[in-house]
Design an enzyme around this catalytic site. Structure first.
Site, PDB file in Angstrom:
ATOM      1  N   LYS A  18     -47.221 -25.072   1.964  1.00 38.99           N
ATOM      2  CA  LYS A  18     -46.525 -26.047   3.244  1.00 38.99           C
ATOM      3  C   LYS A  18     -45.118 -26.127   2.865  1.00 38.99           C
ATOM      4  O   LYS A  18     -44.592 -25.916   1.522  1.00 38.99           O
ATOM      5  CB  LYS A  18     -47.141 -27.462   3.029  1.00 38.99           C
ATOM      6  N   CYS A  19     -44.080 -26.464   3.569  1.00 37.83           N
ATOM      7  CA  CYS A  19     -42.851 -26.828   3.509  1.00 37.83           C
ATOM      8  C   CYS A  19     -42.535 -27.560   2.181  1.00 37.83           C
ATOM      9  O   CYS A  19     -43.304 -28.665   2.142  1.00 37.83           O
ATOM     10  CB  CYS A  19     -42.435 -27.143   4.705  1.00 37.83           C
ATOM     11  N   PRO A  20     -41.749 -27.330   1.493  1.00 39.63           N
ATOM     12  CA  PRO A  20     -40.562 -26.040   1.492  1.00 39.63           C
ATOM     13  C   PRO A  20     -40.965 -24.969   0.778  1.00 39.63           C
ATOM     14  O   PRO A  20     -39.960 -23.931   0.530  1.00 39.63           O
ATOM     15  CB  PRO A  20     -39.406 -26.786   0.570  1.00 39.63           C
ATOM     16  N   ASP A  45     -47.651 -22.172   7.815  1.00 41.53           N
ATOM     17  CA  ASP A  45     -46.931 -23.564   7.919  1.00 41.53           C
ATOM     18  C   ASP A  45     -46.082 -23.631   9.379  1.00 41.53           C
ATOM     19  O   ASP A  45     -45.198 -22.950   9.565  1.00 41.53           O
ATOM     20  CB  ASP A  45     -45.860 -23.459   6.686  1.00 41.53           C
ATOM     21  N   ASP A  51     -37.930 -23.512   9.804  1.00 37.42           N
ATOM     22  CA  ASP A  51     -37.160 -23.036   8.552  1.00 37.42           C
ATOM     23  C   ASP A  51     -36.918 -21.687   8.316  1.00 37.42           C
ATOM     24  O   ASP A  51     -35.700 -21.665   7.553  1.00 37.42           O
ATOM     25  CB  ASP A  51     -38.325 -23.707   7.425  1.00 37.42           C
TER      26      ASP A  51
END
Length: 79
Positions: A18-20, A45, A51
């Protein structure tokens, strides 16, 4: 065997992160590649759609492909 700019792109599996983390791991992996090399990023994600293109733009990389896959996305980045 060393990688060259004309080598086929390797696939970097970042599914489940998951981010980041996808962007951070992509940045670290690209630092190890020569200029002109390509790298496929595979991720699940949902924020990677925003992103990864933003990361490429900010860092001066070229986003060559952006494809929806079953359960995620994959991106082809040229360093």
């Amino acid at each position: 065997m060393s990688r060259t700019a004309t080598s086929p792109a390797e696939i970097y599996d970042l599914k489940g992160l998951k981010c980041p983390l996808p962007v951070l791991k992509t940045k670290k992996r690209l630092e190890q590649l020569p200029t002109g090399a390509t790298l496929w990023i595979e991720t699940t994600d949902p924020l990677a759609v925003i992103d990864i293109p933003h990361f490429c733009s900010e860092q001066g990389h070229t986003l060559e492909a952006n494809e929806k896959t079953e359960g995620g996305h994959r991106f082809l980045i040229r360093k």
